[in-house]
Design an enzyme around this catalytic site. Structure first.
Site, PDB file in Angstrom:
ATOM      1  N   HIS C  51       1.123  -1.110  -0.012  1.00  0.00           N
ATOM      2  CA  HIS C  51      -0.338   0.243   0.120  1.00  0.00           C
ATOM      3  C   HIS C  51       0.420   1.621   0.054  1.00  0.00           C
ATOM      4  CE1 HIS C  51      -4.126   2.439   0.997  1.00  0.00           C
ATOM      5  NE2 HIS C  51      -2.938   3.301   1.480  1.00  0.00           N
ATOM      6  N   TYR C  54       4.338   0.417  -3.210  1.00  0.00           N
ATOM      7  CA  TYR C  54       4.183  -0.474  -3.503  1.00  0.00           C
ATOM      8  C   TYR C  54       5.524  -1.702  -4.993  1.00  0.00           C
ATOM      9  CZ  TYR C  54       1.198   3.503  -4.280  1.00  0.00           C
ATOM     10  OH  TYR C  54       0.403   4.829  -3.266  1.00  0.00           O
ATOM     11  N   HIS C  97      -9.926   2.032  -0.060  1.00  0.00           N
ATOM     12  CA  HIS C  97     -10.116   1.839   1.535  1.00  0.00           C
ATOM     13  C   HIS C  97     -10.896   0.353   0.685  1.00  0.00           C
ATOM     14  CE1 HIS C  97      -9.672   4.628   4.595  1.00  0.00           C
ATOM     15  NE2 HIS C  97      -9.065   4.137   4.100  1.00  0.00           N
TER      16      HIS C  97
END
Lengths: 222, 85, 684, 85
Positions: C51, C54, C97
């Site tokens: 997150h 990467y 999310h």
């Protein structure tokens, strides 16, 4: 002839009203911070939509105690015009300037729609620009807009002809399809629909502009 | 000054429609809980108030409920006080 | 003795921070040979999650086109910024999310909106509008319905209360997302400060200011949680859900914009996933300096917190500023007016490290770059040939369909087929959803949801209330047909960009730039990596072909669910494309509904019976809804023809010849015609 | 079968932020009610449940709270039962 728009930390539609009164109608408008209690320079007080103090407990519950709202109550008592839109209407009922209460929508969901309303009386500064019984389309956007009052209050409202706007297609379960009411003297109007969102052809519909223009015409003439 | 733990119950007056309560009741029936009725949903507020004595605490709490926590047009309230320190 | 054996943590403890054994060894090497303490291990765990860094996708993302004459800020900052002329600069970004929304749908989705809005105003832009792209399992599953209702209510609550209109989006339902919903939130803002506020810290000795809400234990380890596979066991990660306060965020918007306009803010960074750790590390690393921070000065909402909890907490509505030395009080007063926290919590130091103090001792000391850039990067091998499921699906051809004639097919009349398509949740009206979003606040919404292929907004300074000295507007859309990408990641990804560009052209807007949200399964499995790698290749090519550079975005991997027998089920590969477009003149745009009787209807581009793979029933909604098959190769994108068709459409709208335009997507021509009839209230 | 009047209190778990409570607390301070802190706002549910005995009523109520009335992710619950007929 000056507008005053009260600004709470959680107000969202205060600038939308400024856009209509100053941007479109070129009328002087002052944004009144909720802690400011001096409205001596203001002719028309507007209590805008939004979530005044976060309103998690009850819409408008805290706002009524702000200095600006205390000054608005004096303004109203002196017979000067006060317009409460959406959250503003909720605050006016919490402050006791208008009877009844606005509670959670019957279907438990927030509703954002363009709502047809019937104009019930046109002898007020707010509605003199409309015809009696005319249907106008004004956007609504609220989660707690269901008008409620005790039976005797409801009867008094109808008898005194204090219902100003009625939903033609009730979006929230309000009693008697009430969308907007005024006080007995007729100088304080509270309505859930947003006239400031129907005052600019670019963003769809101008049925709301006549309400603001009516106010200005009345005061300039007076 | 004594600190009191207050438990305040704010409920809709019976005459006021309670859509949330009705929705829960029908939801329960769908889930097979037949024997449940009269669901009413209100607010439960906990707070600590420090006052000279229980009487003063009660008076302040009445004010807070009348002015803010409950809207007399649609709601009733009651509360319990317990000295905690 | 191997490094691991001498580690002061058990292998399980290391794994629970999301760190692999070889990554632990890399951590020790970054620390100059010493072992990390508990707080430092947690910091690495969250900063080395997919997150935040990467590590599996960075090499693939580097192929994206990121420059262009309108691009003012590209990838690497909190949001991208593009130039719309007349002094109008647009900030925009998309973020996911997904995992928090699976655990607590209302708050997970609400804090997703809150987070993406902060990415916008931390650049000095006032948020103008929000969009969202949602995906759920099939609607006949009660858990899906609960997730769906909770997510929509959460987005509605946060957006409506903070006063930002939600003007467009998309919602898909497919068993591939059972238990692992996708919640991607996009936001657009208009720059209000002269200088674009960046995140890179500078000025040795400048104070570091903590502003916004207080810190608590909520949201512990949200970032590494976001990259861990969701399983029934993760239902016990319950405290990992943050609660949003949109009312406080509204005050934060006003306070931050006021603060930026003083010119006393040197750098600003939103505290998103990984909270204090991420903001301090990224600010220091991108500025080439160090940050010295004292946890004792952080305003807290709970007592007895230890460094690990301070540093990983994801309490919402918090930001980190670097202020010009001597002018910090000026900023603190602004935040006090808005009843928000604002304290000096540290200062900028020359040594490029993050040094954290706690009760008089050093709780953590890590090279800033080790946390944010100098992270592991995985080059994975592409499988030699496409996975079996894809090869098998590509064998499908229209010959395999049951016999048909002019009345219908497989016992259904053509009218039944159209009604079945219009009834499929993917195609059916989403009014139930957008009716719960205030899509008109701020009085800038020119095209209402459901009225056109993209949202169209007026661009004006909301605060002053004066008329705009121009007629410019912006259009925005989020698009992705994940079934196309599942069946052919390369072609499907190209189609996603093409559809976004088509939607903008259909309202008369010129496509300008892209922000993308890559929602994929595990890259550690051959199928997952093949999908990710091929989709990135397609996205990159299409963005170059449409000259819509990528100015940033978000990656969410490990989106998989476990069926009851425990075998992992990857979701459909879903590269959501958020695209913004320029409207030169707001009086020359159009929606999708027919306008007047007698108007002629034109089909631009391919004739309905074209061959060559651009017009096909492969991977179609028709094939899935009517014949229950997910197969075939999706329609191939012909870039040259696509550009010419879109240019012709835009030109026709600008001349006033075209009175409505609608692109043919799921359900094809028949559904497109039906939608224009429904929208315009006329027949055809 | 006996009918029990149930009073259910659903509160946010202590570690979960309570924006409503914070807003009310700051509102009270604005109104001059200084001595009040720790405001937490939750739900108060009243309902009638008919069951064979108190044990069965309790078991059903636990199920109802876990499945619907309380969100186990962020809320705790407790209830009181009283036989009424």
């Amino acid at each position: 002839m000056k507008f005053g728009v009260i600004v709470f930390p959680g107000s969202n539609c205060d600038r939308d009203i400024l856009w209509v009164t100053q941007g479109i109608m070129q009328r002087p408008t002052r944004m009144v911070w909720h802690e400011d209690s001096d409205l001596s320079d203001i002719d028309i007080v507007v209590v805008p939509g939004g979530f005044s103090y976060g309103d998690y407990l009850r819409c408008g519950a805290i706002a009524r105690f702000s200095p600006a709202m205390r000054a608005t109550t004096e303004h109203a008592k002196a017979g000067k015009p006060v317009l409460g839109v959406c959250n503003g209407f909720q605050i006016l009922t919490e402050a006791g300037l208008l009877p009844g209460a606005l509670v959670r929508n019957a279907n438990l969901h927030f509703v954002c729609e363009r709502s047809p309303l019937t104009v019930e009386r046109t002898d007020l500064p707010f509605t003199q620009g409309y015809d009696q019984g005319q249907t106008i389309t004004i956007p609504v956007a609220h989660g707690e807009g269901r008008y409620y009052a005790e039976p005797d209050t409801l009867k008094r409202l109808e008898d005194n002809n204090q219902v100003v706007f009625r939903y033609a297609d009730n979006p929230n379960g309000s009693l008697n399809d009430i969308a907007g009411i005024c006080n007995e003297a007729g100088n304080v109007l509270g309505m859930m629909p947003h006239p400031e969102r129907a005052s600019d052809a670019m963003t769809g519909g101008t049925d709301g502009l006549a309400l603001f223009e009516g106010l200005v015409k009345q005061l300039v003439a007076a | 000054m004594t600190t009191y733990q207050a438990k305040i119950y704010v409920t809709l007056r019976p005459s006021v429609l309670d859509p949330a309560g009705t929705a829960v009741e029908s939801g329960l029936k769908h889930m097979g809980h037949g024997g449940i009725e009269g669901v009413r949903i209100g607010k439960y507020v906990e707070l600590k108030v420090s006052a000279a004595d229980e009487g003063a605490a009660q008076k302040q709490l009445d004010e807070v409920c009348d002015q803010l926590l409950a809207n007399p047009v649609i709601e009733n309230y009651r509360f319990e006080l317990q000295a905690v320190g | 003795m191997s490094v691991l054996a001498s580690a002061p943590f058990s292998p399980e403890e290391i794994a629970s921070e999301g760190i692999k054994p070889e990554e632990y060894e890399a951590i020790v090497e970054r620390l100059g040979g010493r072992h990390p303490n508990k707080a430092e291990l947690g910091m690495f765990g969250v900063m080395w999650s997919e997150h935040c860094c990467y590590k599996n996708s960075r090499s693939l993302l580097s192929q994206f086109p990121t420059t262009g004459d309108r691009v003012l800020v590209g990838p690497g900052e909190n949001a991208g910024v593009v130039d719309f002329g007349d002094g109008l600069r647009l900030a925009f970004k998309i973020e996911s999310h997904n995992h928090p929304s699976a655990v607590e749908p209302f708050q997970g989705a609400a804090t997703g909106v809150g987070g993406i809005l902060r990415d916008i105003f931390t650049m000095g832009a006032r948020p103008l509008a929000a969009l969202n792209s949602l995906r759920f399992g099939s609607l006949d599953n009660p858990r899906t319905r609960r997730l769906f209702e909770g997510v929509v209510a959460g987005i509605s609550h946060y957006g409506n209360c903070v006063g930002v209109p939600t003007v467009a989006g998309e919602v898909y339902f497919d068993p591939a997302y059972n238990g692992n919903p996708l919640v991607n939130a996009m936001a657009i803002g208009l720059m209000e400060t002269d200088e674009i506020v960046k995140a890179g810290a500078s000025g040795i000795g400048n104070p570091v200011l903590y502003v916004g809400s207080t810190t608590g234990r909520d949201g512990m380890g949200g970032a590494s949680f976001a990259s861990a596979e969701l399983s029934d066991a993760s239902m016990d990660d319950r405290p990992a859900v943050q609660v949003g306060d949109p009312f406080l965020e509204k005050s934060l918007i006003e306070a931050c914009l006021e603060a930026f306009k003083t010119g006393a803010v040197v750098a600003a960074q939103d505290m998103g996933a990984a909270g204090l750790t991420c903001s301090t590390a990224e600010m220091a690393a991108s500025g080439g300096v160090g940050v010295d921070l004292d946890l004792d000065l952080i305003p807290v909402r709970e007592t007895g917190m230890v460094p690990y909890e301070y540093l990983l907490s994801e309490s919402q509505e918090r930001m980190l500023f670097v202020a010009e030395k001597g002018r910090e009080q000026e900023l603190i007063d602004i935040f006090k007016k808005w009843e928000l926290q604002a304290v000096v919590a540290g200062e900028i130091i020359e040594e490029p490290i993050v040094r954290i103090h706690f009760q008089g001792e050093i709780a953590a000391e890590i090279p800033a770059t080790a946390l944010s850039d100098n992270t592991p990067i995985y080059q994975r091998e592409l499988p030699a040939e496409p996975p079996a499921y894809a090869q098998e699906a590509w064998l499908w051809n229209e010959g395999q369909l049951p016999a048909e004639d002019k009345n219908g097919i497989g016992g259904k009349t053509w009218s039944d087929v159209l009604l079945a398509l219009l009834d499929s949740p993917i195609i059916a009206s989403k009014r139930w959803v957008y009716r719960q979003y205030d899509h008109q606040v701020q009085n800038n919404t020119v095209m209402l949801p459901g009225a056109a292929d993209a949202a169209v907004l007026r661009l004006r300074a909301v605060v002053t209330g004066e008329a705009a000295p121009h007629e410019r507007g912006c259009a925005a859309t989020v698009d992705c047909n994940a079934r196309y990408v599942y069946l052919h990641p390369y072609e499907g990804a190209k189609a996603a960009v093409a559809e976004a560009a088509r939607n903008l052209s259909c309202v008369g807007a010129e496509p300008v730039a892209v922000t993308d949200n890559l929602n994929f399964g595990s890259p550690e499995k051959p199928v997952g990596y093949w999908q990710l790698s091929e989709a990135c290749r397609g996205l990159s090519e299409a963005c170059s072909e449409f000259s819509t550079p990528v100015t940033g975005g978000n990656v969410s991997l490990y989106n998989e669910t476990f069926d009851s027998e425990g075998n992992p089920q990857p979701i459909y590969p879903t590269p959501v494309v958020g695209m913004v477009g320029l409207v030169e003149d707001l009086t020359h745009i159009c929606g999708q509904g027919w306008q007047a009787e007698g108007d002629l209807i034109y089909l631009l581009g391919q004739p309905a019976n074209a061959t060559g793979g651009s017009v096909t029933l492969g991977a179609s909604e028709y094939l899935s809804v009517i014949h229950g098959q997910v197969a075939g190769i999706p329609p191939l994108v012909n870039f040259d023809l696509e550009r010419r068709v879109q240019a012709a459409c835009r030109y026709g709208i600008r001349q006033g010849w075209v009175r409505s335009a609608h692109d043919s997507a799921e359900g094809g021509l028949a559904v497109a015609l039906a939608e224009s009839c429904i929208s315009g209230g006329k027949g055809a």
